[in-house]
Design a protein around this motif. Structure first.
Motif, mmCIF file in Angstrom:
data_model
loop_
_atom_site.group_PDB
_atom_site.id
_atom_site.type_symbol
_atom_site.label_atom_id
_atom_site.label_comp_id
_atom_site.label_asym_id
_atom_site.label_seq_id
_atom_site.Cartn_x
_atom_site.Cartn_y
_atom_site.Cartn_z
ATOM 1 N N ARG A 37 0.771 -1.294 0.076
ATOM 2 C CA ARG A 37 0.032 -0.060 -0.008
ATOM 3 C C ARG A 37 0.917 1.187 0.043
ATOM 4 N NH1 ARG A 37 -3.093 -3.961 -0.216
ATOM 5 N NH2 ARG A 37 -2.638 -3.640 -2.437
ATOM 6 N N GLU A 63 2.225 1.900 -3.392
ATOM 7 C CA GLU A 63 1.427 2.433 -4.363
ATOM 8 C C GLU A 63 1.297 3.966 -4.131
ATOM 9 O OE1 GLU A 63 -1.908 -1.258 -4.381
ATOM 10 O OE2 GLU A 63 -2.326 0.438 -3.245
ATOM 11 N N GLU A 112 4.323 5.212 -6.026
ATOM 12 C CA GLU A 112 4.259 5.104 -7.341
ATOM 13 C C GLU A 112 3.550 6.546 -7.666
ATOM 14 O OE1 GLU A 112 3.307 2.061 -10.738
ATOM 15 O OE2 GLU A 112 2.698 1.576 -8.756
#
Length: 358
Positions: free
Chosen positions: A312, A315, A318
């Motif tokens: 998580r 993410e 990213e």
């Protein structure tokens, strides 16, 4: 861009595993009964205090691989700048991200303090300037600036502080601060300007960060909701010919597997008088809204296995987040857990993605 991981140091109390009560760990008065059974004494007496506990948290963060510590501003807690000075001597490489409000006083005096901090910490001092609470709360602490003026005051505070740290003579006249031919010379001149971390969820706050901040720390929301905000921040900063690093303030509750993490999360909520049966706090995979925010200041927490939490967080990385301000209760024990179990997984993921993009 390098990703940094910063661990929170509480200033108004901590907790213990299995006990959600807020305590000033490491501290008891000379008249208080030792927390042991009859016949077992506490040799510390009143010689140790809460600042010794904060020292342990900072050392735990450094030893377990964090890049910095965030020293939280709490009006009922220890003074964050004093704590930063104390912890600077007990750490070697950690960034000292010190949270305070622009109502602290003179921007020139704050800059002078920062110059000394940079000198004795080898440039590790950083500022997180918060807007503070509502008007009623701030007035109880001597701050009578209307809510509508807080953003303007922070902008002037940063502008003046940077000005006197980098120029001499320096003059400025604004609504809240005025300097005439100021600036520092001698040992206080030409020291690193503390990196500035700002926050806020309004367009006005984004514009302020675009002009003055090095990092804008965002509240934790589902990653898809965060992406347009990050795009807005970067676009506004580009308009000033600057770059701006998005940050994220989020709590962590990570365990060997998800069931164990959920069990501990439910236990914490129950001990604080709340329950997950009436209102489901899960707003995205592993993301629990609220949770320990009244104690840590985070809007949400990731709850899951080590691998899930690392995924998580990756993410968010990213999506553009490059500065993570993390916390968990208890801060001392969890610094080791997160540093040893989550950060290696996360750094491996972010390094692999950077290698693929190169």
């Amino acid at each position: 861009m390098t990703t940094e991981f910063i661990w929170q140091v509480p200033t108004a109390g901590d907790g213990r595993h299995g006990d959600a009560g807020q305590t000033r760990r490491g501290e008891r008065s000379a008249h208080e009964r030792a927390p042991f059974t009859e016949g077992v004494s506490d040799p510390r007496g009143s010689r140790f205090n809460f600042l010794d506990h904060l020292h342990q948290i900072a050392r735990a963060a450094e030893l377990s691989g964090f890049d910095g510590i965030q020293i939280r501003n709490d009006l009922q807690g220890e003074e964050s700048w004093i704590v930063a000075g104390y912890l600077a001597r007990s750490t070697r490489r950690l960034k000292l991200l010190t949270e305070f409000e622009a109502s602290r006083g003179s921007a020139v005096y704050a800059a002078k303090n920062a110059a000394s901090f940079q000198r004795f910490s080898s440039g590790r001092f950083a500022w997180q300037i918060s807007q503070g609470g509502g008007e009623a709360l701030r007035r109880r602490h001597g701050d009578f600036v209307p809510d509508s003026d807080r953003i303007t005051r922070i902008g002037e505070f940063v502008e003046v502080a940077k000005g006197v740290l980098t120029q001499s003579p320096y003059s400025f006249k604004g609504r809240f601060f005025e300097v005439l031919e100021g600036g520092f010379n001698g040992p206080l001149a030409n020291n690193p300007v503390p990196p500035v971390y700002l926050s806020g969820n309004t367009t006005e706050a984004y514009r302020l960060s675009a002009q003055w901040a090095d990092v804008h720390v965002l509240d934790a929301v589902p990653v898809d909701e965060l992406k347009p905000v990050i795009s807005t921040l970067q676009s506004l900063a580009a308009g000033h010919g600057r770059s701006l690093a998005p940050g994220l303030r989020i709590d962590i509750l990570a365990r060997e597997d998800e069931d164990e993490a959920v069990h501990d999360a439910q236990r914490y909520l129950a001990q604080t008088g709340r329950s997950v049966s009436s209102t489901d706090p899960v707003v995205a995979p592993n993301l629990w809204d609220g949770f320990a925010g009244e104690r840590t200041g985070a809007a949400a927490s990731l709850v899951g296995s080590y691998a899930q939490v690392a995924e998580r967080l990756d993410e968010y990385a990213e999506a553009g987040v490059s500065s993570f301000v993390l916390a968990a209760i208890p801060h001392f024990e969890e610094a080791y857990r997160i540093g040893e179990q989550v950060l290696p997984l996360l750094r491996s993921r972010t390094a692999a993605r950077a290698s693929q993009a190169a």
